[in-house]
Design a protein around this motif. Structure first.
Motif, PDB file in Angstrom:
ATOM      1  N   PHE A 134       0.841  -1.251  -0.127  1.00 39.67           N
ATOM      2  CA  PHE A 134       0.003  -0.054  -0.064  1.00 39.67           C
ATOM      3  C   PHE A 134       0.926   1.141  -0.053  1.00 39.67           C
ATOM      4  CE2 PHE A 134       0.992  -0.743   4.380  1.00 39.67           C
ATOM      5  CZ  PHE A 134       1.348   0.606   4.900  1.00 39.67           C
ATOM      6  N   ALA A 135       0.277   2.228  -0.524  1.00 42.60           N
ATOM      7  CA  ALA A 135       0.837   3.623  -0.369  1.00 42.60           C
ATOM      8  C   ALA A 135      -0.037   4.373   0.611  1.00 42.60           C
ATOM      9  CB  ALA A 135       0.879   4.590  -1.775  1.00 42.60           C
ATOM     10  N   LEU A 136       0.606   4.793   1.781  1.00 40.43           N
ATOM     11  CA  LEU A 136      -0.164   5.342   2.847  1.00 40.43           C
ATOM     12  C   LEU A 136      -1.179   6.477   2.715  1.00 40.43           C
ATOM     13  CD1 LEU A 136      -0.633   5.228   6.054  1.00 40.43           C
ATOM     14  CD2 LEU A 136       1.060   7.064   6.358  1.00 40.43           C
ATOM     15  N   ASP A 137      -0.993   7.123   1.541  1.00 33.43           N
ATOM     16  CA  ASP A 137      -1.735   8.216   1.104  1.00 33.43           C
ATOM     17  C   ASP A 137      -3.044   7.534   0.311  1.00 33.43           C
ATOM     18  OD1 ASP A 137      -0.300   7.612  -1.220  1.00 33.43           O
ATOM     19  OD2 ASP A 137      -0.098   9.632  -1.833  1.00 33.43           O
ATOM     20  N   ASP A 138      -2.987   6.251   0.177  1.00 35.69           N
ATOM     21  CA  ASP A 138      -4.044   5.488  -0.538  1.00 35.69           C
ATOM     22  C   ASP A 138      -4.834   4.732   0.352  1.00 35.69           C
ATOM     23  OD1 ASP A 138      -5.363   4.754  -3.124  1.00 35.69           O
ATOM     24  OD2 ASP A 138      -4.284   2.635  -3.014  1.00 35.69           O
ATOM     25  N   VAL A 139      -4.503   4.739   1.608  1.00 33.03           N
ATOM     26  CA  VAL A 139      -5.337   3.751   2.553  1.00 33.03           C
ATOM     27  C   VAL A 139      -6.365   4.604   3.104  1.00 33.03           C
ATOM     28  CG1 VAL A 139      -4.783   2.447   4.622  1.00 33.03           C
ATOM     29  CG2 VAL A 139      -3.195   2.413   2.852  1.00 33.03           C
ATOM     30  N   VAL A 140      -7.489   3.913   3.560  1.00 33.65           N
ATOM     31  CA  VAL A 140      -8.734   4.337   4.106  1.00 33.65           C
ATOM     32  C   VAL A 140      -8.757   3.807   5.385  1.00 33.65           C
ATOM     33  CG1 VAL A 140     -10.992   4.856   3.966  1.00 33.65           C
ATOM     34  CG2 VAL A 140      -9.765   5.430   2.087  1.00 33.65           C
ATOM     35  N   ALA A 141      -9.283   4.246   6.512  1.00 34.90           N
ATOM     36  CA  ALA A 141      -9.246   3.597   7.785  1.00 34.90           C
ATOM     37  C   ALA A 141     -10.734   3.532   8.048  1.00 34.90           C
ATOM     38  CB  ALA A 141      -8.642   4.364   9.040  1.00 34.90           C
TER      39      ALA A 141
END
Length: 165
Positions: A134-141
């Protein structure tokens, strides 16, 4: 006289299993009940099991995220790869937010655990890293408080509601 607090849905053993970092598949549905799902790249649970956060890649989970935003419904299956011990939790209200740098240590911890868990069934670290990249800026919590919990371990109890802890 005040009412007693509700009993927890998940036992300490289930909370510990989820907390250690096991396979997590996130699902929802649209208004027509058409399902959507995606593998999580991370998961976290409150010490008492009252709140769970799962993390998915936005670019790979568009329909899932759309469905959760529209309906609030979420179901997550947590499973140990080696034993197939599995628990499913559900909720009717989930909140979405962008992952932040503060989530990064948790995501790294989850990856390390999954390297071990999936390694136990014969897959190597490069495979697991590719599966959970993953790329952190593409991750949704996705945060929710479970309202239902089920034993989904293969066998005679599969599908049965978990007794309150």
């Amino acid at each position: 006289m005040s009412a007693a607090p509700p009993r927890p849905l998940l036992s300490p053993e289930h909370i510990a299993m989820i907390d250690k970092g096991v396979s997590a598949i996130v699902a929802s549905r649209n208004a027509a009940h058409r399902p959507s799902l995606m593998r999580a790249v991370g998961a976290a649970i409150a010490a008492d099991g009252s709140e769970i956060t799962v993390y998915v890649s936005r670019s790979q989970s568009r329909q899932l995220l759309q469905d959760i935003a529209a309906t609030g419904h979420i179901a997550v299956v947590f499973s140990e790869p080696l034993s197939h011990r599995t628990v499913q939790v559900k909720a009717r209200r989930a909140e979405l937010r962008a992952a932040t740098e503060a989530d990064h240590p948790l995501l790294r911890r989850y990856l390390r655990s999954m390297e071990y868990e999936v390694g136990c069934v014969g897959y190597d670290i490069p495979f697991v890293r590719a599966m959970l990249a993953f790329a952190l800026d593409d991750v949704v919590a996705i945060r929710f408080s479970p309202t239902e919990a089920f034993d989904q371990t293969p066998g005679p109890k599969a599908g049965s509601a978990l007794p309150s802890a």
